[in-house]
Design a protein around this motif. Structure first.
Motif, mmCIF file in Angstrom:
data_model
loop_
_atom_site.group_PDB
_atom_site.id
_atom_site.type_symbol
_atom_site.label_atom_id
_atom_site.label_comp_id
_atom_site.label_asym_id
_atom_site.label_seq_id
_atom_site.Cartn_x
_atom_site.Cartn_y
_atom_site.Cartn_z
ATOM 1 N N LYS A 28 0.784 -1.241 -0.219
ATOM 2 C CA LYS A 28 0.157 0.098 -0.051
ATOM 3 C C LYS A 28 1.017 1.241 -0.005
ATOM 4 C CE LYS A 28 -3.637 2.425 2.558
ATOM 5 N NZ LYS A 28 -4.474 2.244 3.620
ATOM 6 N N SER A 29 1.879 1.131 0.671
ATOM 7 C CA SER A 29 2.642 2.497 0.932
ATOM 8 C C SER A 29 3.372 2.653 -0.210
ATOM 9 C CB SER A 29 3.540 2.410 2.263
ATOM 10 O OG SER A 29 4.583 1.410 1.987
ATOM 11 N N PRO A 33 0.984 8.578 -3.833
ATOM 12 C CA PRO A 33 1.210 9.440 -4.547
ATOM 13 C C PRO A 33 2.563 10.122 -4.552
ATOM 14 C CG PRO A 33 -1.037 9.662 -4.159
ATOM 15 C CD PRO A 33 -0.416 8.744 -3.184
ATOM 16 N N GLU A 34 2.877 10.362 -2.996
ATOM 17 C CA GLU A 34 4.128 11.239 -2.771
ATOM 18 C C GLU A 34 5.420 10.481 -3.221
ATOM 19 O OE1 GLU A 34 2.390 9.753 0.953
ATOM 20 O OE2 GLU A 34 1.529 10.753 -0.659
ATOM 21 N N LYS A 35 5.327 9.044 -3.094
ATOM 22 C CA LYS A 35 6.390 8.341 -3.729
ATOM 23 C C LYS A 35 6.582 8.223 -5.133
ATOM 24 C CE LYS A 35 6.454 6.436 1.108
ATOM 25 N NZ LYS A 35 6.289 5.133 1.899
ATOM 26 N N ASP A 58 4.879 6.051 -12.856
ATOM 27 C CA ASP A 58 4.051 6.456 -11.889
ATOM 28 C C ASP A 58 2.918 5.159 -11.816
ATOM 29 O OD1 ASP A 58 2.063 7.438 -10.403
ATOM 30 O OD2 ASP A 58 1.980 9.386 -11.421
ATOM 31 N N MET A 59 3.210 4.456 -10.650
ATOM 32 C CA MET A 59 2.437 3.384 -10.221
ATOM 33 C C MET A 59 1.350 3.587 -9.199
ATOM 34 S SD MET A 59 4.522 1.555 -12.078
ATOM 35 C CE MET A 59 3.632 0.238 -11.910
ATOM 36 N N ASN A 60 1.031 4.710 -9.244
ATOM 37 C CA ASN A 60 -0.168 5.229 -8.448
ATOM 38 C C ASN A 60 -1.479 4.408 -8.713
ATOM 39 O OD1 ASN A 60 -2.557 7.511 -7.601
ATOM 40 N ND2 ASN A 60 -1.222 6.655 -5.938
ATOM 41 N N TRP A 195 2.101 -5.043 -6.392
ATOM 42 C CA TRP A 195 0.889 -5.063 -5.993
ATOM 43 C C TRP A 195 0.662 -6.511 -5.751
ATOM 44 C CZ3 TRP A 195 -3.195 -8.005 -7.669
ATOM 45 C CH2 TRP A 195 -4.553 -7.444 -7.451
ATOM 46 N N MET A 196 -0.345 -6.929 -4.728
ATOM 47 C CA MET A 196 -0.624 -8.241 -4.390
ATOM 48 C C MET A 196 -2.148 -8.229 -3.936
ATOM 49 S SD MET A 196 -1.520 -10.079 -1.383
ATOM 50 C CE MET A 196 -1.242 -11.959 -1.140
#
Length: 218
Positions: A28-29, A33-35, A58-60, A195-196
């Motif tokens: 999740k973290s 967006p900030e990462k 960008d993987m958001n 992602w899981m």
């Protein structure tokens, strides 16, 4: 995830964080967006990567993948072929795996698929990480050939998975019961699990998988 991701992170191919800080990240973290964007070392040649020309993604959007469906495929002489779709209400893309034989997947052994048509799976145990080909793709009947595609959710058109930072999908059962399927999406050059998802098999399909794997005594 497995030894391949471990040593690629350990060697500094994930450029956003150092080894100490990435160990605190969760599925999740890391999508916050900030990462974004995520920076990964660029592949140059077998075993060689460059951090001077990193690739950014960008993987958001992955955080919007919150719907997994499994449907049985009706093909003669088969019982466990299925289609898996991963999408979401706000997700811009849909990931579809077709003709996956759920009875071939083993518990705690990663069943890896590359994107494209007629992709053949490789099994990778958590430890040690030795790949073994489960079957020869050239010998598979056309009707059974697998595919793994990323498509635009609204237009249905093909989307280049590499431009979206994805290179592979892993499937596995976490337990011998084979009633729950774990799905992992892996980044460009298999550097980072991103992602899981976990989904229960439909009851009828679950029973067919168990029978194929001789989990019953009758």
């Amino acid at each position: 995830m497995d030894m391949e991701e471990h040593y690629k992170i350990e060697y500094g191919l994930f450029l956003n964080n150092n080894l100490a800080s990435i160990s605190k990240e969760t599925y999740k973290s890391i999508l916050d967006p900030e990462k974004q964007p995520i920076k990964l070392a660029q592949f140059r040649d077998e075993g060689f990567y460059s951090n001077k020309t990193p690739l950014t993604f960008d993987m958001n959007w992955l955080k919007h993948l919150d719907n997994i469906s499994i449907s049985a495929i009706d093909i003669k002489d088969t019982e466990c072929l299925s289609e898996i779709q991963i999408t979401g209400k706000w997700a811009p893309f849909t990931l579809t795996i077709t003709n996956v034989d759920l009875a071939m997947i083993q518990e705690q052994k990663l069943y890896g698929l590359h994107y494209g048509f007629n992709v053949y799976p490789k099994g990778r145990r958590y430890n040690p990480a030795q790949p073994t080909i489960n079957f020869d793709s050239d010998l598979m009947p056309k009707a059974y050939e697998q595919s793994l595609l990323l498509t635009d959710k609204h237009t249905g058109k093909w989307v280049d998975n590499f431009k979206k930072g994805l290179s592979k999908v892993y499937l596995t059962y976490p337990t011998l019961e084979k009633d729950v399927l774990d799905i992992y999406l892996i980044s460009y050059e298999r550097i980072l699990p991103l992602w899981m998802g976990r989904v229960k098999l439909p009851n009828e399909l679950r029973e067919k998988v168990r029978i194929r794997n001789q989990l019953y005594n009758y």
